[in-house]
Motif scaffolding. Structure first.
Motif, PDB file in Angstrom:
ATOM      1  N   ASP A 126       0.461  -1.138   0.237  1.00 52.16           N
ATOM      2  CA  ASP A 126       0.056   0.362   0.074  1.00 52.16           C
ATOM      3  C   ASP A 126       1.129   0.869   0.015  1.00 52.16           C
ATOM      4  O   ASP A 126       0.636   2.309  -0.638  1.00 52.16           O
ATOM      5  CB  ASP A 126      -0.888  -0.523   0.775  1.00 52.16           C
ATOM      6  N   ALA A 127       2.045   1.755   0.730  1.00 51.03           N
ATOM      7  CA  ALA A 127       2.527   2.459   0.895  1.00 51.03           C
ATOM      8  C   ALA A 127       3.291   2.232  -0.332  1.00 51.03           C
ATOM      9  O   ALA A 127       3.258   4.129  -0.662  1.00 51.03           O
ATOM     10  CB  ALA A 127       3.803   1.980   1.595  1.00 51.03           C
ATOM     11  N   ALA A 128       3.923   1.320  -1.050  1.00 52.90           N
ATOM     12  CA  ALA A 128       4.885   1.467  -2.569  1.00 52.90           C
ATOM     13  C   ALA A 128       3.992   2.123  -3.242  1.00 52.90           C
ATOM     14  O   ALA A 128       4.174   2.941  -4.520  1.00 52.90           O
ATOM     15  CB  ALA A 128       5.387   0.315  -3.223  1.00 52.90           C
ATOM     16  N   THR A 129       2.531   1.762  -3.234  1.00 58.12           N
ATOM     17  CA  THR A 129       1.459   2.424  -5.015  1.00 58.12           C
ATOM     18  C   THR A 129       1.420   4.098  -4.293  1.00 58.12           C
ATOM     19  O   THR A 129       1.180   4.795  -4.991  1.00 58.12           O
ATOM     20  CB  THR A 129       0.261   1.536  -4.186  1.00 58.12           C
ATOM     21  N   MET A 130       0.812   4.297  -2.875  1.00 57.79           N
ATOM     22  CA  MET A 130       0.630   5.166  -2.139  1.00 57.79           C
ATOM     23  C   MET A 130       2.024   6.443  -3.171  1.00 57.79           C
ATOM     24  O   MET A 130       1.869   7.787  -3.413  1.00 57.79           O
ATOM     25  CB  MET A 130       0.778   5.993  -0.899  1.00 57.79           C
ATOM     26  N   LEU A 131       3.552   5.850  -3.401  1.00 57.56           N
ATOM     27  CA  LEU A 131       4.550   7.016  -3.383  1.00 57.56           C
ATOM     28  C   LEU A 131       3.961   6.946  -4.848  1.00 57.56           C
ATOM     29  O   LEU A 131       5.777   6.965  -5.077  1.00 57.56           O
ATOM     30  CB  LEU A 131       5.750   5.838  -2.188  1.00 57.56           C
ATOM     31  N   ASP A 132       3.880   6.279  -5.442  1.00 57.39           N
ATOM     32  CA  ASP A 132       4.257   5.385  -7.045  1.00 57.39           C
ATOM     33  C   ASP A 132       5.864   4.919  -6.840  1.00 57.39           C
ATOM     34  O   ASP A 132       6.707   5.618  -7.884  1.00 57.39           O
ATOM     35  CB  ASP A 132       4.621   7.025  -7.544  1.00 57.39           C
ATOM     36  N   TYR A 133       6.044   3.796  -5.951  1.00 60.48           N
ATOM     37  CA  TYR A 133       7.632   3.219  -5.591  1.00 60.48           C
ATOM     38  C   TYR A 133       7.411   2.447  -7.409  1.00 60.48           C
ATOM     39  O   TYR A 133       6.753   1.910  -7.065  1.00 60.48           O
ATOM     40  CB  TYR A 133       8.125   2.627  -4.394  1.00 60.48           C
ATOM     41  N   ARG A 134       9.056   2.069  -7.976  1.00 61.18           N
ATOM     42  CA  ARG A 134       9.627   1.753  -8.479  1.00 61.18           C
ATOM     43  C   ARG A 134      10.642   0.917  -7.970  1.00 61.18           C
ATOM     44  O   ARG A 134      11.608   1.520  -8.292  1.00 61.18           O
ATOM     45  CB  ARG A 134       9.437   2.084  -9.755  1.00 61.18           C
ATOM     46  N   HIS A 135      10.324  -0.176  -8.010  1.00 58.77           N
ATOM     47  CA  HIS A 135      11.728  -1.028  -7.438  1.00 58.77           C
ATOM     48  C   HIS A 135      12.840  -0.813  -8.434  1.00 58.77           C
ATOM     49  O   HIS A 135      12.608  -1.184  -9.692  1.00 58.77           O
ATOM     50  CB  HIS A 135      11.146  -2.224  -7.581  1.00 58.77           C
ATOM     51  N   ASN A 136      13.418  -0.620  -8.092  1.00 55.48           N
ATOM     52  CA  ASN A 136      15.341  -0.505  -9.444  1.00 55.48           C
ATOM     53  C   ASN A 136      16.252  -1.763  -8.806  1.00 55.48           C
ATOM     54  O   ASN A 136      16.674  -1.878  -8.116  1.00 55.48           O
ATOM     55  CB  ASN A 136      16.239   0.348  -8.116  1.00 55.48           C
ATOM     56  N   LEU A 137      16.149  -2.077  -9.417  1.00 50.59           N
ATOM     57  CA  LEU A 137      16.701  -3.404 -10.165  1.00 50.59           C
ATOM     58  C   LEU A 137      17.992  -3.711 -10.674  1.00 50.59           C
ATOM     59  O   LEU A 137      18.705  -3.794 -10.335  1.00 50.59           O
ATOM     60  CB  LEU A 137      16.403  -4.704 -11.778  1.00 50.59           C
ATOM     61  N   ALA A 138      18.557  -2.594 -10.944  1.00 51.66           N
ATOM     62  CA  ALA A 138      19.726  -1.550 -11.805  1.00 51.66           C
ATOM     63  C   ALA A 138      21.017  -1.124  -9.899  1.00 51.66           C
ATOM     64  O   ALA A 138      21.628  -0.934 -10.198  1.00 51.66           O
ATOM     65  CB  ALA A 138      19.864  -0.849 -12.667  1.00 51.66           C
TER      66      ALA A 138
END
Length: 353
Positions: A50-62
């Motif tokens: 939920d927090a990741a969605t609210m913050l529009d977080y994208r996991h950085n694979l690099a």
């Protein structure tokens, strides 16, 4: 003063630390959730999600490759309709050559004119934190790409216009090129000039069809709906459509193939019927070894190398800090006369009018 308004200025993307703070968990917990690892309760996983969605977080694979090397990945993404298409391949090479001079790799992928696939490949590129994107967009909904640009990833469109004025773009003068093709055929005496084009939902196809209509109007040729074949998205579909036109008792005397693979299908249909020197053809886009055909193909040629280079120049200027107003560069087309488009209409033929 910056040419971009505050709402347009790039914003820092959310970090794993931001997600951890909002979810009230440790960074290690966030890492486990985004990587799909076990050892996290469903309740904590839901809070992180939920927090990741609210913050529009994208996991950085690099991220692991970036530690100690600044924030740039020295890689850009290039999204084309089909990397195997000769036009797309030439554009790709031009982008790659320019990027190489800047010490940058290019990840090239195909969208296949599929919005879902485009979203998938864009997500994959952005997850790897490419520094910028050059995109041949699918459809007219460009909101997600505009969103990425506002988050700080420069975007340049090629081949097609964006639905917003906030994104840089490089296109060719499709409409003028198509009008020139029709006028050239009309000058050889043709009055029944058929149009065969790609999907009408593609911006370039719509522009080329508009140019065909303008060419008819400028030469005083009435529009005949029965000579229009659109939505041909493969050489096989174009061959079938061209064959149906050529098998009519009142067949056209000239065919305009408004895309390179469409032209391939047109030429196949003509060859199978032995009409190579009786039906005039002009294609939009050149073909490999087109000058070796009998007769050689007359074409409205684009310059994919220039398109790719100009797009790369704009993208790297943005990466270097250029915050001027968005640019739209139009690359001219030209008529390449080789023989197929100069076949005169046979006014004595019962198939002509």
């Amino acid at each position: 003063m910056s040419a971009l308004s505050e709402s347009q200025a790039p914003r820092r993307g959310a970090t794993m630390r931001d997600v951890a703070a909002l979810a009230r968990v440790s960074i290690k917990t966030v890492s486990r959730v985004v990587r799909g690892e076990g050892g996290v309760s469903p309740e904590l996983a839901a809070r992180v999600t939920d927090a990741a969605t609210m913050l529009d977080y994208r996991h950085n694979l690099a991220a692991s490759t970036l530690r100690g090397h600044g924030q740039k990945t020295a890689a850009i993404g290039l999204v084309l309709m089909d990397v195997a298409n000769p036009y797309a391949s030439a554009l790709h090479r031009a982008v790659e050559d320019f990027a190489h001079s800047r010490g940058t790799l290019v990840f090239a992928v195909s969208s296949d004119e599929n919005p879902a696939r485009q979203r998938e490949v864009l997500d994959a590129l952005l997850s790897r934190r490419v520094d910028g994107l050059i995109v041949m967009p699918v459809g007219t909904d460009h909101g997600s790409l505009l969103h990425e640009q506002r988050r700080g990833t420069p975007v340049v469109f090629v081949d097609r216009m964006p639905a917003t004025t906030e994104i840089d773009s490089v296109t060719v003068d499709n409409r003028t090129g198509s009008r020139l093709a029709v006028e050239h055929l009309a000058a050889a005496g043709h009055r029944r000039i058929a149009y065969l084009g790609d999907l009408h939902t593609i911006w370039t196809a719509a522009e080329r069809y508009a140019g065909y209509i303008e060419g008819l109007a400028h030469t005083g040729i009435p529009l005949d709906p029965e000579l229009i074949c659109a939505d041909l998205h493969s050489a096989a579909a174009a061959e079938a459509a061209a064959g149906a036109l050529l098998d009519r008792p009142d067949r056209p005397t000239a065919l305009f193939g408004a895309q390179n693979l469409v032209t391939v299908g047109v030429l196949q249909a003509i060859r199978k019927r032995g009409l190579q020197n009786r039906i005039a053809v002009v294609g939009f886009d050149d073909l490999p070894l087109a000058e070796l055909l009998q007769p050689a193909l007359t074409a409205i040629t684009q310059d994919p190398a220039t398109i790719g280079r100009v797009a790369a120049e704009i993208l790297f200027a943005r990466l270097d800090g250029d915050d001027s107003l968005p640019r739209h560069e139009v690359i001219p087309t030209r008529l390449l006369v080789r023989g197929s488009g100069e076949i005169s209409a046979d006014l004595r033929s019962p198939h002509s009018q």
